[in-house]
Scaffold this motif. Structure first.
Motif, mmCIF file in Angstrom:
data_model
loop_
_atom_site.group_PDB
_atom_site.id
_atom_site.type_symbol
_atom_site.label_atom_id
_atom_site.label_comp_id
_atom_site.label_asym_id
_atom_site.label_seq_id
_atom_site.Cartn_x
_atom_site.Cartn_y
_atom_site.Cartn_z
ATOM 1 N N PHE A 60 24.403 39.731 -17.163
ATOM 2 C CA PHE A 60 23.151 40.327 -16.656
ATOM 3 C C PHE A 60 22.060 41.027 -17.546
ATOM 4 N N VAL A 61 20.452 40.340 -16.966
ATOM 5 C CA VAL A 61 19.905 40.765 -17.579
ATOM 6 C C VAL A 61 19.023 41.823 -16.937
ATOM 7 N N ILE A 62 18.553 42.172 -17.501
ATOM 8 C CA ILE A 62 17.782 43.816 -16.928
ATOM 9 C C ILE A 62 15.663 43.213 -17.308
ATOM 10 N N ARG A 63 15.673 42.975 -16.100
ATOM 11 C CA ARG A 63 13.883 42.056 -15.763
ATOM 12 C C ARG A 63 13.086 42.694 -16.238
ATOM 13 N N SER A 64 13.502 43.862 -15.108
ATOM 14 C CA SER A 64 12.326 45.232 -15.683
ATOM 15 C C SER A 64 13.039 46.266 -14.662
ATOM 16 N N LEU A 65 12.641 47.927 -14.928
ATOM 17 C CA LEU A 65 12.708 48.668 -14.738
ATOM 18 C C LEU A 65 11.837 49.666 -13.416
ATOM 19 N N GLU A 66 11.569 49.054 -12.403
ATOM 20 C CA GLU A 66 10.781 49.973 -11.398
ATOM 21 C C GLU A 66 10.787 51.385 -11.195
ATOM 22 N N VAL A 67 9.988 52.543 -11.346
ATOM 23 C CA VAL A 67 10.301 53.754 -10.625
ATOM 24 C C VAL A 67 8.770 54.496 -9.025
ATOM 25 N N SER A 68 9.615 55.603 -9.398
ATOM 26 C CA SER A 68 8.749 55.944 -8.341
ATOM 27 C C SER A 68 7.720 56.711 -8.297
ATOM 28 N N CYS A 69 7.107 57.250 -9.484
ATOM 29 C CA CYS A 69 6.264 57.802 -9.679
ATOM 30 C C CYS A 69 6.074 58.057 -11.450
ATOM 31 N N GLY A 70 5.405 58.379 -12.036
ATOM 32 C CA GLY A 70 4.369 58.337 -13.146
ATOM 33 C C GLY A 70 5.281 59.500 -13.955
ATOM 34 N N CYS A 71 6.176 60.408 -13.738
ATOM 35 C CA CYS A 71 6.469 61.709 -13.872
ATOM 36 C C CYS A 71 8.652 60.690 -14.497
ATOM 37 N N THR A 72 8.373 59.732 -13.997
ATOM 38 C CA THR A 72 9.445 59.312 -14.330
ATOM 39 C C THR A 72 9.917 58.122 -15.253
ATOM 40 N N THR A 73 10.365 57.952 -16.398
ATOM 41 C CA THR A 73 9.991 56.915 -17.403
ATOM 42 C C THR A 73 11.840 56.448 -17.967
ATOM 43 N N PRO A 74 12.012 55.377 -17.251
ATOM 44 C CA PRO A 74 13.339 54.461 -17.325
ATOM 45 C C PRO A 74 13.701 53.645 -19.184
ATOM 46 N N HIS A 75 14.539 54.216 -19.667
ATOM 47 C CA HIS A 75 14.874 52.963 -20.500
ATOM 48 C C HIS A 75 16.191 52.488 -20.424
ATOM 49 N N SER A 76 15.800 51.105 -20.950
ATOM 50 C CA SER A 76 18.094 50.197 -21.011
ATOM 51 C C SER A 76 17.794 50.673 -22.617
ATOM 52 N N ASN A 77 19.313 50.623 -23.343
ATOM 53 C CA ASN A 77 19.306 50.504 -24.779
ATOM 54 C C ASN A 77 19.487 49.116 -24.789
ATOM 55 N N LYS A 78 19.537 47.883 -23.367
ATOM 56 C CA LYS A 78 19.201 46.726 -24.427
ATOM 57 C C LYS A 78 18.571 46.211 -23.003
ATOM 58 N N LYS A 79 18.587 44.594 -23.038
ATOM 59 C CA LYS A 79 17.923 44.291 -21.764
ATOM 60 C C LYS A 79 19.443 42.879 -21.358
ATOM 61 N N THR A 80 20.033 42.518 -21.993
ATOM 62 C CA THR A 80 21.124 41.806 -21.657
ATOM 63 C C THR A 80 21.952 42.387 -22.129
ATOM 64 N N TYR A 81 23.193 41.780 -21.000
ATOM 65 C CA TYR A 81 24.812 43.149 -20.970
ATOM 66 C C TYR A 81 25.608 41.193 -20.534
ATOM 67 N N THR A 82 26.380 41.489 -21.454
ATOM 68 C CA THR A 82 27.636 40.016 -21.875
ATOM 69 C C THR A 82 28.700 40.585 -20.885
ATOM 70 N N PRO A 83 29.230 39.044 -20.250
ATOM 71 C CA PRO A 83 30.662 39.882 -19.212
ATOM 72 C C PRO A 83 31.578 40.438 -19.760
ATOM 73 N N GLY A 84 31.915 41.400 -18.784
ATOM 74 C CA GLY A 84 33.120 43.308 -20.036
ATOM 75 C C GLY A 84 32.007 44.435 -20.513
ATOM 76 N N GLU A 85 30.881 43.972 -20.775
ATOM 77 C CA GLU A 85 30.159 44.615 -21.414
ATOM 78 C C GLU A 85 29.025 45.600 -20.607
ATOM 79 N N SER A 86 29.283 47.288 -21.085
ATOM 80 C CA SER A 86 29.319 47.896 -20.496
ATOM 81 C C SER A 86 27.428 48.435 -21.640
#
Length: 143
Positions: A60-86
């Protein structure tokens, strides 16, 4: 002959597009909606965490994280998750300048075969300040 070449090229194109994709249902979130409850402007930014597991047989590859407004900032601990990975998507929200009920969203754009994105939401009731009770010392005599 040219029909066979064209057919082969189209088959290769469609195969390369579908290889390495995941279904939205294979990315399983513990929660897709979080209620932050009452929060206060003066307390500053708060965050919520959306946990998921990749139950697909593909990465599973996270290509981007879009948000509803500038008051919200998302991030992921990585971009690619292998099968079975959380993994986790952490969303920081700054209530500065906002009062009342809010509903915010984060869209995860990834290598999905059956959708453009997955939407996560959170809501909160923002109060302008924490109510404070003033305690004055009691005096038996005024002088």
């Amino acid at each position: 002959m040219s029909k066979n070449i064209l057919t082969s090229l189209l088959l290769c194109l469609f195969t390369s597009i579908s290889v390495g994709q995941v279904k939205v249902s294979d990315i399983v979130f513990k929660k897709k909606q979080i209620d932050l409850g009452a929060i206060y402007q003066e307390s500053g930014a708060t965050s919520c965490v959306f946990e998921f597991t990749n139950n697909s047989t593909n990465d599973f590859v996270i290509r981007s994280l879009e948000v509803s407004c500038g008051c919200t900032t998302p991030h992921s601990n990585k971009k690619t998750y292998t099968p079975g990975e959380s993994g986790k998507i952490t969303v920081n929200f700054d209530p500065k300048g906002i009062v009342g009920k809010v509903n915010k969203w984060v869209q995860i754009r990834g290598n999905f075969s059956d959708a453009l994105d997955v939407e996560l939401t959170f809501n909160a009731e923002i109060n302008p300040r924490v109510s404070k009770t003033l305690n004055f010392p009691s005096h038996s005599k005024c002088s």
